[in-house]
Design an enzyme around this catalytic site. Sequence first.
Site, short mmCIF file in Angstrom:
data_model
loop_
_atom_site.label_atom_id
_atom_site.label_comp_id
_atom_site.label_asym_id
_atom_site.label_seq_id
_atom_site.Cartn_x
_atom_site.Cartn_y
_atom_site.Cartn_z
N ASP A 1 63.15 63.61 7.34
CA ASP A 1 64.55 63.22 7.25
C ASP A 1 65.17 63.61 5.92
O ASP A 1 64.47 63.71 4.90
CB ASP A 1 64.69 61.70 7.39
CG ASP A 1 64.45 61.22 8.81
OD1 ASP A 1 64.12 62.04 9.68
OD2 ASP A 1 64.59 60.00 9.04
N ASP A 2 66.48 63.80 5.96
CA ASP A 2 67.37 63.85 4.79
C ASP A 2 67.49 65.22 4.11
O ASP A 2 68.25 65.35 3.16
CB ASP A 2 66.97 62.82 3.72
CG ASP A 2 67.04 61.38 4.23
OD1 ASP A 2 67.56 61.18 5.34
OD2 ASP A 2 66.57 60.49 3.53
N HIS B 1 60.01 62.16 4.40
CA HIS B 1 61.32 62.53 3.84
C HIS B 1 61.16 63.71 2.89
O HIS B 1 60.40 63.63 1.92
CB HIS B 1 61.93 61.34 3.10
CG HIS B 1 62.27 60.20 3.99
ND1 HIS B 1 61.32 59.31 4.44
CD2 HIS B 1 63.45 59.82 4.55
CE1 HIS B 1 61.89 58.42 5.25
NE2 HIS B 1 63.18 58.70 5.32
#
Length: 209
Positions: A35-36, A179
């Site tokens: 993610d991100d 992440h």
Amino acid sequence: MFIHQIPSIVPNLLPKLIWSRPVDEKSNAVYFTFDDGPTPEITNFVLDCLTQFEAKATFFCIGKNVVNNPEIVKSILATGHQVGNHTMNHANAWKYSKEDYWQNYLDCEEVFRKMNIKSVGFRPPYGRVNSFIYREMSLDTPIFMWSFLTGDYNQDLSTQAIIKAGIRHIKPGSILVFHDSVKAFPRLKVVLPALLDYCLQQNLKPEIL
């Protein structure tokens, strides 16, 4: 105490969301997701690590990061991975109106469209879901949650604690969240290769969603 694994009652209460993938007696697939990103250097580290272990993964990208780092996204796709929508600005569903949240999602979709990218689906930032996401967005869009949250962004967690939790919880069909962000990188750079190696030793194959 950090909760790495979603309690079984939650997927049972919210069955429209995707918490894991179905398995059968022949399945050995697990699903590494990030993610991100994309984030310069960090996402490239992840891609190199995945290549080293012959693993595939899914990247839930923030639209503004895609705009700022288009070449990294092209590298993600060129190496056989896939991408999903993580909103344009990492929008928190509990703090946005329905209309503004939907627009934030659509803005990310438009970035993908302009780059000719097909999204695998959507992961709400922070894992925060509201009635609009659950009752309306899920009708047309796969909403991906997770079975194991590494917590690599949490500075209070040691790398060894995360690795031990992963070894305890990862099984066929599991969706794992990492992440590819600056905040997570001190732990990610240790945890990711360790858990990829564990999967290799257990004959678990990281695949795209």
